[in-house]
Design a protein around this motif. Structure first.
Motif, short mmCIF file in Angstrom:
data_model
loop_
_atom_site.label_atom_id
_atom_site.label_comp_id
_atom_site.label_asym_id
_atom_site.label_seq_id
_atom_site.Cartn_x
_atom_site.Cartn_y
_atom_site.Cartn_z
N THR A 1 36.05 20.87 -10.55
CA THR A 1 35.28 20.90 -11.80
C THR A 1 34.32 22.08 -11.89
N ASN A 2 34.24 22.88 -10.83
CA ASN A 2 33.33 24.04 -10.84
C ASN A 2 34.05 25.23 -11.48
N LYS A 3 34.16 25.20 -12.79
CA LYS A 3 34.95 26.18 -13.54
C LYS A 3 34.44 27.61 -13.37
N ARG A 4 33.12 27.79 -13.33
CA ARG A 4 32.56 29.15 -13.19
C ARG A 4 32.98 29.79 -11.88
N SER A 5 32.89 29.00 -10.81
CA SER A 5 33.24 29.53 -9.50
C SER A 5 34.73 29.84 -9.40
N ILE A 6 35.54 28.98 -9.99
CA ILE A 6 36.99 29.22 -10.00
C ILE A 6 37.31 30.50 -10.78
N TYR A 7 36.67 30.67 -11.93
CA TYR A 7 36.89 31.88 -12.72
C TYR A 7 36.50 33.13 -11.92
N LEU A 8 35.39 33.03 -11.17
CA LEU A 8 34.91 34.18 -10.40
C LEU A 8 35.95 34.61 -9.36
N VAL A 9 36.41 33.66 -8.52
CA VAL A 9 37.34 34.06 -7.46
C VAL A 9 38.68 34.53 -8.02
N LYS A 10 39.13 33.90 -9.10
CA LYS A 10 40.39 34.34 -9.69
C LYS A 10 40.28 35.74 -10.27
N SER A 11 39.10 36.08 -10.80
CA SER A 11 38.89 37.42 -11.35
C SER A 11 38.90 38.49 -10.26
N LEU A 12 38.69 38.07 -9.01
CA LEU A 12 38.68 39.01 -7.89
C LEU A 12 40.01 39.02 -7.12
N GLY A 13 40.99 38.30 -7.63
CA GLY A 13 42.31 38.35 -7.03
C GLY A 13 42.63 37.25 -6.04
N LEU A 14 41.72 36.31 -5.82
CA LEU A 14 42.05 35.21 -4.94
C LEU A 14 43.05 34.29 -5.63
N ARG A 15 44.05 33.83 -4.90
CA ARG A 15 45.10 33.00 -5.48
C ARG A 15 44.92 31.55 -5.05
N LYS A 16 45.32 30.67 -5.93
CA LYS A 16 45.25 29.23 -5.63
C LYS A 16 46.35 28.88 -4.64
N GLU A 17 45.96 28.18 -3.56
CA GLU A 17 46.94 27.86 -2.53
C GLU A 17 47.16 26.37 -2.32
#
Length: 198
Positions: free
Chosen positions: A141-157
């Motif tokens: 539910t921490n949408k801001r943090s998810i958006y941040l890491v995805k914007s830096l290229g981290l992929r969901k695993e």
């Protein structure tokens, strides 16, 4: 090894004895907690000289053991601490990895410090700490943090059930990761495994 990394606006480095007043001020300037994941301003007594010295000692010990590296984000112009970023639970041997943690003080939200400090730290971790992989566990539910890491290229695993104990309960985390090759760093197995980062 010099534990420092500079970005356009920030200097990322460990705390020093001379930072005591800035460390105190960083708490005084914070707002009350703004959401579930924000500690907000805490009791001033927690920011005593005694606690500061203990923090310095504990963080140095963790670095000496190559377990945990916490760098604080200092705004170059404003001369203040805006947050911190860390490589936690560093694993050498076969995995050469760590968990990525980050926190921006709530009075500095909305200024891009989160992305700038985390991006800078990722490069620091791959270039200086010679890590191969960084992993971030984020509550779904921490949408801001998810958006941040995805914007830096981290992929969901993946998704881990009841993986950490926080706020007096077990929490589920969605896992995101990135490896050094994805940012153009060539990982040198011999140097990374044999060298001690102290």
């Amino acid at each position: 090894m010099k534990l420092i990394h500079k970005t356009q606006r920030l200097t990322l480095r460990p705390l020093q004895q001379s930072d005591f007043k800035l460390w105190q001020q960083s708490n005084e300037d914070m707002l009350p907690s703004q959401n579930t994941w924000d500690t907000g301003k805490v009791e001033a007594s927690n920011f005593s000289k005694k606690n500061f010295n203990k923090l310095l000692k504990d963080e140095k010990l963790q670095r000496d053991h190559d377990d945990f590296y916490s760098l604080y984000a200092f705004d170059k112009k404003k001369k203040c601490i805006v947050g911190s970023v860390a490589a936690m639970n560093v694993q050498r041997g076969l995995s050469q990895s760590a968990f990525l943690g980050y926190y921006i003080h709530n009075n500095h939200w909305g200024k891009g410090y989160g992305k700038e400090s985390v991006e800078g730290f990722i490069h620091f971790a791959f270039k200086k700490l010679k890590l191969h992989r960084l992993e971030a566990g984020i509550e779904p539910t921490n949408k801001r943090s998810i958006y941040l890491v995805k914007s830096l290229g981290l992929r969901k695993e993946g998704f881990k059930k009841r993986i950490v104990y926080l706020r007096e309960k077990w929490i589920d985390l969605t896992m995101y990761s990135i490896t050094c090759e994805e940012l153009g760093y060539k990982w040198n197995a011999k140097k990374a495994i044999q060298k001690k980062y102290r």
